[in-house]
Motif scaffolding. Structure first.
Motif, PDB file in Angstrom:
ATOM      1  N   LYS A  42       0.849  -1.201   0.000  1.00 19.78           N
ATOM      2  CA  LYS A  42       0.000   0.000   0.000  1.00 19.78           C
ATOM      3  C   LYS A  42       0.875   1.237   0.000  1.00 19.78           C
ATOM      4  N   ILE A  67     -23.758  -0.147   9.823  1.00 23.20           N
ATOM      5  CA  ILE A  67     -22.454  -0.612  10.328  1.00 23.20           C
ATOM      6  C   ILE A  67     -22.497  -0.746  11.859  1.00 23.20           C
ATOM      7  N   ARG A  88      -0.132   2.116  -4.886  1.00 24.26           N
ATOM      8  CA  ARG A  88       0.875   1.260  -4.266  1.00 24.26           C
ATOM      9  C   ARG A  88       2.221   1.956  -4.353  1.00 24.26           C
ATOM     10  N   CYS A 106     -11.419  -6.556  -1.285  1.00 27.68           N
ATOM     11  CA  CYS A 106     -12.247  -6.049  -0.180  1.00 27.68           C
ATOM     12  C   CYS A 106     -12.878  -7.172   0.655  1.00 27.68           C
ATOM     13  N   PHE A 166     -20.877  -8.275   1.765  1.00 26.36           N
ATOM     14  CA  PHE A 166     -21.683  -7.504   2.719  1.00 26.36           C
ATOM     15  C   PHE A 166     -22.272  -6.281   1.996  1.00 26.36           C
TER      16      PHE A 166
HETATM   17  C1  HEM Z   1     -19.415  -0.441  -2.128  1.00 28.61           C
HETATM   18  C2  HEM Z   1     -18.714  -0.622  -1.028  1.00 28.61           C
HETATM   19  C3  HEM Z   1     -17.247  -0.900  -0.973  1.00 28.61           C
HETATM   20  C4  HEM Z   1     -16.268  -0.668  -1.894  1.00 28.61           C
HETATM   21  C5  HEM Z   1     -16.417  -0.066  -3.279  1.00 28.61           C
HETATM   22  C6  HEM Z   1     -15.018  -1.124  -1.310  1.00 28.61           C
HETATM   23  C7  HEM Z   1     -13.793  -1.073  -1.971  1.00 28.61           C
HETATM   24  C8  HEM Z   1     -12.625  -1.593  -1.476  1.00 28.61           C
HETATM   25  C9  HEM Z   1     -11.369  -1.653  -2.199  1.00 28.61           C
HETATM   26  C10 HEM Z   1     -11.129  -1.108  -3.603  1.00 28.61           C
HETATM   27  C11 HEM Z   1     -10.464  -2.252  -1.396  1.00 28.61           C
HETATM   28  C12 HEM Z   1      -9.013  -2.568  -1.752  1.00 28.61           C
HETATM   29  C13 HEM Z   1      -8.125  -1.380  -1.518  1.00 28.61           C
HETATM   30  C14 HEM Z   1      -6.707  -1.623  -2.001  1.00 28.61           C
HETATM   31  O1  HEM Z   1      -6.395  -2.673  -2.558  1.00 28.61           O
HETATM   32  O2  HEM Z   1      -5.892  -0.713  -1.793  1.00 28.61           O
HETATM   33  C15 HEM Z   1     -11.124  -2.554  -0.145  1.00 28.61           C
HETATM   34  C16 HEM Z   1     -10.523  -3.150   0.942  1.00 28.61           C
HETATM   35  C17 HEM Z   1     -11.154  -3.358   2.142  1.00 28.61           C
HETATM   36  N1  HEM Z   1     -12.488  -3.186   2.419  1.00 28.61           N
HETATM   37 FE1  HEM Z   1     -13.896  -2.532   1.135  1.00 28.61          FE
HETATM   38  N2  HEM Z   1     -15.259  -1.606  -0.061  1.00 28.61           N
HETATM   39  C18 HEM Z   1     -16.607  -1.507   0.195  1.00 28.61           C
HETATM   40  C19 HEM Z   1     -17.270  -1.906   1.328  1.00 28.61           C
HETATM   41  C20 HEM Z   1     -16.675  -2.466   2.437  1.00 28.61           C
HETATM   42  C21 HEM Z   1     -17.357  -2.901   3.629  1.00 28.61           C
HETATM   43  C22 HEM Z   1     -18.870  -2.857   3.841  1.00 28.61           C
HETATM   44  C23 HEM Z   1     -16.404  -3.337   4.511  1.00 28.61           C
HETATM   45  C24 HEM Z   1     -16.529  -3.889   5.915  1.00 28.61           C
HETATM   46  C25 HEM Z   1     -17.507  -3.688   6.717  1.00 28.61           C
HETATM   47  C26 HEM Z   1     -15.115  -3.193   3.851  1.00 28.61           C
HETATM   48  C27 HEM Z   1     -13.901  -3.522   4.405  1.00 28.61           C
HETATM   49  C28 HEM Z   1     -12.707  -3.534   3.723  1.00 28.61           C
HETATM   50  C29 HEM Z   1     -11.450  -3.947   4.337  1.00 28.61           C
HETATM   51  C30 HEM Z   1     -11.248  -4.418   5.771  1.00 28.61           C
HETATM   52  C31 HEM Z   1     -10.474  -3.834   3.332  1.00 28.61           C
HETATM   53  C32 HEM Z   1      -8.989  -4.129   3.464  1.00 28.61           C
HETATM   54  C33 HEM Z   1      -8.672  -5.513   2.945  1.00 28.61           C
HETATM   55  C34 HEM Z   1      -7.174  -5.827   2.940  1.00 28.61           C
HETATM   56  O3  HEM Z   1      -6.372  -4.929   2.701  1.00 28.61           O
HETATM   57  O4  HEM Z   1      -6.859  -6.988   3.154  1.00 28.61           O
HETATM   58  N3  HEM Z   1     -15.321  -2.670   2.606  1.00 28.61           N
HETATM   59  N4  HEM Z   1     -12.450  -2.165  -0.224  1.00 28.61           N
END
Ligand code: HEM
Length: 471
Positions: A90, A172, A352, A419, A424
């Motif tokens: 990252k 949430i 990144r 994600c 969810f």
């Molecule tokens: C439309 C809704 C959402 C979008 C568009 C979205 C988008 C993303 C994206 C693009 C990443 C990757 C970021 C990267 O690679 O730098 C990410 C990671 C993550 N998202 Fe989501 N997200 C959404 C909803 C949620 C929800 C509802 C949760 C939890 C309640 C969540 C928790 C996470 C977590 C914990 C990561 C980190 C995963 C990791 O690095 O291993 N996201 N999300």
């Protein structure tokens, strides 16, 4: 912009009038885009992207102190975010900005720390647990409808984006801690979160131009104070749960508090719990709220789309309540959501950093270069999509699946860091869109001035003002 690889000359922006074209900055030449960046008061990264960015597969972006490499080639992106992820962790700017809020939580951590966190968190977002969370989602939507009914009665205008943020924040809270947003503690968490978001968001463009890799970035005092307060409140909520007499409801907090690393058998420490739950607040509500606001805006403007969606909801549910099982069968609603995430990916950029010098495709990349993967650009890339600027939910229909370019669609990221909350968010958004459209008709009052900008998530620069009517 210097073009270094694969240029697909045959790509043209065709303009079929039958499909609605939702608002987006019109890409311009690199020089004009740069000027926009210097003179415009509303400068933001989306309007800075020159038209070449939407045509090339790999290029160096602008003349910056620190080299910025834009990667649009789906196969290269897949490698960067997949098997080569450890070489491209990252980006330090993003990690530095979010650190006061989420410490070394799963969204920003890397290496062994990240692997351990992810092992322990994943089960809380499994299919079964999303099914369990559905009750909290339904309760959140019901409370939301009660508030909206009052607005519908009086015809009072309101901000769609704020309403959606309130709704997803409530969901949430209900799914993490089994309490509604209306409680004093959760309200304080979200006030602090809003202050954090407002104060970190607009500092980054000059850093992109002038910053050095891994330079220590001082965050605005307001952002640091808001993050501290937020962590204090999240800590108190956790203490209530783990302290004497604390309840252990079947919710996300319970899952994460009781999670054990399958390798070491250890649990998260209190600080680590605050980091992880802070991440869920951060990543889990503004993203979904933004997507929902854009979906409702687009549905209100695209001829016939809202009616089609309502007809599907009635056909699938027979006019009864919308259950968890229905959300899978509402194909058009899901495709509207997918198409909205394509046109307005909440995270427009997933940057990144190159840990060491090396190559990406044909390009030599120095240590410390910023590697820019952009769902915003890839989703509107001329060589990857037909009519990329048009709203066409049916592009995701099964019959047209073969037209989709593999790995060109990444609203939830890709590879290792995909994600955690994708399932969810999809279930939640399908439920909300279906219930909202079934109950209300929406009129956008400032449709002509709606314009997307990249803040912490993709938002409208001047908000989206609406009025609703009960159907
Ligand atoms: C439309 C809704 C959402 C979008 C568009 C979205 C988008 C993303 C994206 C693009 C990443 C990757 C970021 C990267 O690679 O730098 C990410 C990671 C993550 N998202 Fe989501 N997200 C959404 C909803 C949620 C929800 C509802 C949760 C939890 C309640 C969540 C928790 C996470 C977590 C914990 C990561 C980190 C995963 C990791 O690095 O291993 N996201 N999300």
């Amino acid at each position: 912009m210097k073009t270094l690889a694969l240029r697909r000359e045959d790509a043209v922006r065709s303009d079929p009038p039958a499909l609605y074209r939702p608002p987006a900055p019109v890409p311009t030449t690199a020089v004009r885009a740069l000027l926009r960046g210097f003179v415009s008061r509303q400068r933001d990264l989306l309007s800075l992207m020159p038209q070449e960015a939407y045509r090339v597969m790999l290029a160096e972006l602008g003349r910056t102190r620190r080299r910025i490499i834009l990667v649009n080639d789906p196969a290269l992106v897949r490698g960067l975010l997949g098997e080569e992820a450890d070489r491209f962790p990252k980006n330090d700017l993003m990690v530095g900005a979010l650190n006061p809020l989420v410490g070394d939580g799963v969204f920003v951590s890397s290496g062994q720390t990240w692997r351990r966190q992810r092992r322990m968190i994943d089960p809380a977002f499994s299919h079964m647990h999303v099914n369990r969370a559905f009750r909290g989602m339904e309760a959140g939507v019901a409370a939301f409808e009660a508030r909206l009914d009052r607005l519908a009665e009086t015809g009072a205008p309101f901000s769609l984006e704020k309403a959606m943020s309130h709704l997803t924040a409530d969901i949430i809270c209900r799914t993490i801690f089994s309490i509604p947003l209306e409680s004093r503690q959760t309200h304080e968490v979200f006030d602090a979160f809003a202050r954090f978001q407002d104060s970190v968001a607009n500092v980054q463009i000059f850093r992109l131009w002038l910053g050095r890799p891994w330079a220590r970035v001082r965050q605005p005092a307001k952002a640091v104070a808001a993050a501290r307060l937020l962590r204090h409140h999240v800590g108190a909520l956790i203490d209530q749960r783990i302290g004497a007499g604390g309840r252990l409801d079947a919710d996300i907090a319970a899952d994460v508090i009781s999670a054990r690393d399958p390798e070491s058998g250890q649990r998260f420490s209190r600080d680590e719990l605050i980091d992880q739950i802070g991440v869920f607040f951060l990543a889990g509500h503004e993203t979904t709220a933004g997507a929902l606001a854009w979906a409702l805006f687009t549905l209100s403007q695209a001829p016939g789309a809202a009616e089609r969606l309502r007809a599907e909801v009635e056909a699938v549910t027979g006019g009864g309540p919308i259950g968890f099982g229905h959300t899978k069968r509402l194909g058009f609603v899901r495709n509207v959501f997918r198409e909205t995430l394509r046109l307005y990916p909440p995270l427009a950029f997933i940057p990144r950093v190159a840990l060491e010098a090396g190559r990406i495709g044909g390009l030599a990349v120095p240590r410390g270069a910023m590697i820019m993967v952009s769902p915003w650009i890839m989703h509107r890339h001329l060589a990857l999509w037909r009519n990329p600027d048009r709203f066409d939910p049916d592009r995701f229909a099964v019959e047209r699946e073969n037209d989709l370019v593999p790995n060109a669609y990444l609203p939830f990221g890709m590879g290792q860091r995909f994600c955690v909350g994708a399932a969810f968010a999809t279930v939640e958004s399908t439920l909300i869109l279906a219930r909202f459209l079934r109950r209300y008709e929406i009129e956008v009052l400032n449709a002509k001035s709606v314009r997307p900008v990249a803040r912490l998530t993709t938002r409208s620069a001047s908000g989206i003002e609406v009025r609703i009517r009960r159907l």
